[in-house]
Enzyme design. Structure first.
Site, PDB file in Angstrom:
ATOM      1  N   HIS A  59       0.801  -1.227   0.000  1.00 40.24           N
ATOM      2  CA  HIS A  59       0.000   0.000   0.000  1.00 40.24           C
ATOM      3  C   HIS A  59       0.829   1.269   0.000  1.00 40.24           C
ATOM      4  CE1 HIS A  59      -3.973  -1.867   0.876  1.00 40.24           C
ATOM      5  NE2 HIS A  59      -3.226  -2.794   1.437  1.00 40.24           N
ATOM      6  N   LYS A 116      -7.798  13.869   4.673  1.00 36.59           N
ATOM      7  CA  LYS A 116      -6.936  12.674   4.645  1.00 36.59           C
ATOM      8  C   LYS A 116      -5.851  12.843   5.695  1.00 36.59           C
ATOM      9  CE  LYS A 116      -6.193  13.574   0.194  1.00 36.59           C
ATOM     10  NZ  LYS A 116      -6.358  12.317  -0.475  1.00 36.59           N
ATOM     11  N   ARG A 117      -5.083  11.777   5.972  1.00 37.06           N
ATOM     12  CA  ARG A 117      -3.951  11.909   6.895  1.00 37.06           C
ATOM     13  C   ARG A 117      -3.099  13.099   6.474  1.00 37.06           C
ATOM     14  NH1 ARG A 117      -0.157   7.789   6.048  1.00 37.06           N
ATOM     15  NH2 ARG A 117      -1.247   7.071   4.203  1.00 37.06           N
ATOM     16  N   LYS A 156       1.120  14.288   0.605  1.00 42.60           N
ATOM     17  CA  LYS A 156      -0.265  14.593   0.220  1.00 42.60           C
ATOM     18  C   LYS A 156      -0.453  16.100  -0.007  1.00 42.60           C
ATOM     19  CE  LYS A 156      -2.063  10.575   2.720  1.00 42.60           C
ATOM     20  NZ  LYS A 156      -2.849   9.718   1.820  1.00 42.60           N
ATOM     21  N   THR A 177      -8.522   6.487  -1.733  1.00 44.45           N
ATOM     22  CA  THR A 177      -9.890   5.987  -1.842  1.00 44.45           C
ATOM     23  C   THR A 177     -10.845   7.136  -1.536  1.00 44.45           C
ATOM     24  OG1 THR A 177      -9.592   5.188   0.422  1.00 44.45           O
ATOM     25  CG2 THR A 177      -9.546   3.546  -1.334  1.00 44.45           C
ATOM     26  N   LYS A 214     -14.588   8.333  -3.086  1.00 41.21           N
ATOM     27  CA  LYS A 214     -15.779   8.682  -2.300  1.00 41.21           C
ATOM     28  C   LYS A 214     -16.311  10.057  -2.693  1.00 41.21           C
ATOM     29  CE  LYS A 214     -13.696   5.967   1.265  1.00 41.21           C
ATOM     30  NZ  LYS A 214     -12.630   6.018   2.263  1.00 41.21           N
TER      31      LYS A 214
HETATM   32  C1  NBG Z   1      -2.528   3.794   1.977  1.00 39.61           C
HETATM   33  C2  NBG Z   1      -2.159   4.636   0.774  1.00 39.61           C
HETATM   34  C3  NBG Z   1      -3.399   5.053   0.010  1.00 39.61           C
HETATM   35  C4  NBG Z   1      -4.252   3.844  -0.293  1.00 39.61           C
HETATM   36  C5  NBG Z   1      -4.543   3.075   0.981  1.00 39.61           C
HETATM   37  C6  NBG Z   1      -5.342   1.833   0.731  1.00 39.61           C
HETATM   38  C7  NBG Z   1      -1.055   3.172   3.836  1.00 39.61           C
HETATM   39  C8  NBG Z   1       0.240   2.548   4.216  1.00 39.61           C
HETATM   40  N1  NBG Z   1      -1.306   3.251   2.532  1.00 39.61           N
HETATM   41  O1  NBG Z   1      -3.021   5.672  -1.192  1.00 39.61           O
HETATM   42  O2  NBG Z   1      -1.437   5.764   1.183  1.00 39.61           O
HETATM   43  O3  NBG Z   1      -5.456   4.228  -0.891  1.00 39.61           O
HETATM   44  O4  NBG Z   1      -3.334   2.694   1.594  1.00 39.61           O
HETATM   45  O5  NBG Z   1      -4.752   1.055  -0.252  1.00 39.61           O
HETATM   46  O6  NBG Z   1      -1.810   3.582   4.683  1.00 39.61           O
END
Ligand code: NBG
Length: 837
Positions: free
Chosen positions: A367, A559-560, A565, A667, A671
């Site tokens: 991921h 988002k985080r 980002k 994701t 959404k």
């Molecule tokens: C995150 C990515 C996202 C991705 C999600 C689900 C982690 C390590 N990775 O881009 O940053 O959509 O995983 O796949 O949290």
């Protein structure tokens, strides 16, 4: 005689639900109905609904068990963001309208919404990874796939985010891990887990070495099951989360000698394993705790999986036919080693046989491409906590490196890159991604570009060794939570036009594109956006005391908080607009409200400074009378699933502006688009596929591409951009001045200025002007509301591909090789039960 009935009438459901709610009010809460608080009402209803979920769960298990062989999927993830469950479960069990119809004598005048609102949103995750896991569990249950989640029942999950003077402060989030009405403690399924100790080697009768891990500490994993209710109650699976317990509860001798704290210290230390998600790894102890968490949870999971398998089988030959374990990133990678240990040391398998089984069972999803996010652990931690596992890892690596050498010869560079073990002595580390790739039969990325980059940049040497292992499954999101429940109004006008089948076949949304020219539909669609914006406006006022204008364009980045980002780039663009207003008297093309949400990791100082900058800019901009309604900035604290459900349906613009090549998929981007927001985004992650689906005209693309960034990086000098662009220069000078920190240290934001000028690892300056242009284009487009709404409708219409049902079916077909279990055989007859009660 009891009849088996497939469908139970709503009247019967109503009778039973009413009876159960009354039962829980009286005998569980010990209250009179008229005295209930909203929280208690929630509790009683949830417990009653859980009965229905459990019945369907038993049904599903009976169905899986009744077959000669059913392959089960075990999804191992360190995070789950399942969100609130009551509303979801009511809908999915067909009880929503039933409950609405129930009148309880003396029940206080609470609306269902008020009751839903009291449910705790379990913070058992951090971001996309955890929410993806939850979407996939929903899809597996909705499709009738026997898929189960395994994880940790954190007592405090991730922290609760508050702002103090604009700074993020973290508070413990006691989400009530052991008193959620959904969870069912399964003490009978408790497992014991050895830790520490050392390994002794003996020769057995035949002269073969046997290894005994001895002198260990034992802790226990107690499972808590959460029912995962598929849409229409098609299947109910579960998410099994483990809490750490120990039996050396209390040392009476130490206590009697005055050691009141020490007497329970061991217990506290051991149980801290399931206290929090991602303990800070800034200190050694936190790092070691993370490793012990990972081991704890995979050991619980693998023991449980093998136990279930052995209930029906006498040997392990059929394990790969009946079990597939999906590793959600590398956090559960130790499961590979733990299964090797159990098969060999507990069940007496030979290495080759055990390895043959293990490598047919595990599949790994990567991921992230961020090198620093690829987990490694110092070998010395293993030596102390998991000595037997370290031995097994060395042996896996020894054998694997022999194979690698047979392919790469003595190419040291390549061999170094694939080795699971790196370095020497105290500095030796174990690379979990390498372990995952070596131990799995499948490796996949989560969006097309990401899967390509895994092969070409991240681990090309592994791709050379095993090209057949690598594939892509673009992420998806569940239409149930992210449209049907989060945006009920939009869902209902869609169903009015095309029927309800889109809920389980999202590709059918395509049909609403036909209504982009239907004036009435367009009107309704835009009215719903306004309603959703108004709901958010009220919520923002309640939480942050900022008044925003629903006629303004809502630009959302949720988002985080992470440098890649680029929340920083967004706030710099806001500063640019602000400076234009106060210095050039130039208003933005349309009024805008920027809304941020997201948490920064507690030890991530730079990300926390970005939060502070956003909050300070917000307070300056929002209080400047020259600006008025033209520009507002809000940072909603404590982002979580329940906040996302309000925020996403209200967005006009979705900011997906990561540095190209860094966002694996995203994701959130899906959404937002599904709820009719238009994306301003870079050529990264799933943005690329979203843009292809919705069409170039309905997506605002900007910025450098991954290959361009790779080319420029060696000679990139951000200072040159600062010197040459007036736009960039005045924004950065403002950041470096006291404009946004008047009453604080004048050098507060200098670290940001310095980073951008001297390094700018994430190419913020390189993309800033292009981003601003994309925003201006979007603003212009927003002026024509009718055209805008059409674009929004196209976005919704083309999101079918991004359903997690599609993603899960791809996993099922191409990786798991598992079938959907269709036949429905009820074991409980509600009708008889309701009558006799
Ligand atoms: C995150 C990515 C996202 C991705 C999600 C689900 C982690 C390590 N990775 O881009 O940053 O959509 O995983 O796949 O949290």
């Amino acid at each position: 005689m009891r009849k088996n009935k497939l469908e139970i009438s709503d009247e019967m459901k109503k009778a039973r639900l009413k009876l159960s709610i009354n039962h829980y009010i009286k005998y569980f809460l010990g209250k009179r109905t008229c005295e209930l608080t909203k929280e208690e009402a929630f509790y009683a209803i949830a417990l009653a609904v859980r009965e229905f979920a459990m019945d369907e769960l038993y049904n599903s298990m009976a169905r899986y068990n009744s077959r000669k062989s059913t392959k089960r999927i075990y999804y191992l993830s360190i995070e789950y963001l399942i969100g609130r469950s009551l509303e979801n479960n009511l809908h999915n069990l067909g009880l929503y309208n039933v409950l609405k119809d129930i009148k309880l004598d003396g029940f206080p005048d609470f609306s269902l919404e008020e009751i839903f609102d009291t449910e705790y949103d379990p913070a058992l995750g951090n971001g996309g990874l955890g929410r993806l896991a939850a979407c996939y569990l929903d899809s597996m249950a909705s499709l009738g796939i026997p898929g189960f989640g395994y994880g940790i029942n954190y007592q405090f999950g991730l922290f609760k985010q508050k702002f103090e003077n604009g700074w993020q402060v973290e508070q413990a989030d006691g989400w009530s891990a052991d008193s959620s009405p959904w969870e069912l403690a399964r003490a009978d399924r408790q497992v014991s887990i050895p830790l520490y100790g050392h390994v002794e080697t003996y020769k057995d009768a035949s002269g073969k070495d046997t290894f005994v891990w001895t002198n260990t500490h034992t802790l226990y994993g107690v499972p808590y099951d959460f029912p995962i209710v598929g849409y229409n109650g098609k299947a109910v699976n579960y998410l099994r989360l483990f809490s750490a317990k120990t039996d050396d509860e209390f040392d009476i001798d130490i206590f009697n000698n005055g050691g009141y704290i020490e007497a329970v210290e061991d217990k506290i230390k051991t149980e801290s394993i399931s206290k929090v998600l991602y303990p800070s790894d800034a200190i050694e102890a936190g790092k070691a705790l993370r490793l012990s968490q990972q081991y704890f949870f995979v050991s619980c999971a693998i023991q449980d999986i093998l136990r279930r398998f052995l209930e029906k089988n006498n040997d392990f030959d059929k394990l790969p036919q009946e079990v597939c374990i999906q590793l959600n990133d590398t956090h559960p990678a130790l499961a590979i080693v733990e299964m090797m240990r159990l098969l060999m040391d507990v069940y007496g398998q030979e290495w080759n046989d055990a390895w043959d089984i293990v490598t047919k069972v595990f599949a790994y999803t990567n991921h992230t491409l961020l090198p620093e996010a690829l987990e490694t652990w110092p070998a010395k931690y293993f030596a102390r906590m998991l000595p037997r596992h370290l031995q097994i890892i060395y042996e896996i690596n020894r054998r694997f490196m022999e194979f690698a050498r047979s392919k790469f010869g003595e190419n040291k560079e390549k061999l170094d890159k694939v080795s699971i073990v790196m370095g020497e002595g105290d500095a030796q580390i174990i690379r979990m991604a390498n372990l995952s790739i070596v131990g799995s039969f499948s490796v996949n990325g989560v969006a097309r570009i990401h899967s390509d980059l895994i092969k070409t940049s991240l681990v090309p040497e592994f791709y050379e060794l095993w090209p057949e292992k690598f594939s892509n499954v673009t992420n998806g999101i569940t239409p149930r939570r992210w449209l049907l429940h989060a945006n009920t109004y939009l869902a209902s006008i869609i169903s009015d036009k095309i029927g309800k089948d889109w809920i389980t076949h999202l590709e059918l949304l395509e049909k609403i594109a036909d209504f982009a020219d239907d004036a009435e539909f367009v009107h309704k669609f835009s009215k719903i956006k306004k309603i959703n914006k108004d709901i958010l406006r009220q919520e923002i006022f309640k939480r942050s005391n900022v008044a925003i204008n629903t006629k303004s364009m809502f630009v959302v980045q949720a988002k985080r908080i992470h440098e890649y980002k680029r929340q920083l780039m967004a706030i710099l663009q806001v500063i640019g607009d602000y400076l234009a207003i106060i210095r050039d008297h130039a208003r933005p093309i349309c009024p805008k409200t920027y809304i941020f949400a997201g948490k920064a990791a507690p030890s991530y100082t730079f990300a926390k400074l970005v939060i502070k900058l956003i909050n300070n800019v917000a307070s300056v901009v929002n209080n400047d009378s020259r600006v008025g309604d033209a520009l507002k900035v809000v940072f909603i604290p404590d982002y979580k699933v329940s906040v996302a459900e309000i925020l996403i349906p209200a967005a006009d613009i979705s900011l997906q502006i990561s540095t190209a090549g860094f966002e694996a998929s995203g994701t959130g981007n899906m959404k937002f688009a599904l709820n009719g927001a238009l994306t301003v985004g870079t050529y990264d992650g799933a943005n690329i596929e979203i843009r292809e689906a919705v069409g170039e005209d309905n997506f605002f693309l900007f910025g450098l591409r991954d290959e361009e960034i790779k080319k420029i990086r060696p000679t990139y000098t951000p200072r040159k951009i600062y010197e040459e662009s007036e736009y960039v220069k005045r924004i950065l000078n403002a950041v470096n001045s006291n404009m946004f920190c008047e009453k604080e240290s004048p050098t507060l934001f200098k670290p940001i200025f310095d980073e951008l000028l001297n390094r700018d690892y994430f190419f913020v300056l390189a993309d800033l002007e292009a981003f601003n242009e994309a925003m201006k284009k979007a603003e212009k487009s927003y002026l024509n509301q009718e055209e805008w709404t059409k674009k929004a409708i196209y976005n919704v219409a083309k999101m079918g591909y991004f359903s997690s049902d599609r993603a899960v079916l791809e996993y099922a077909k191409n990786i798991w090789h598992v079938e959907v279990v269709k036949d429905k055989v009820p074991v409980t007859d509600f009708e008889e039960e309701a009558k006799s009660a």
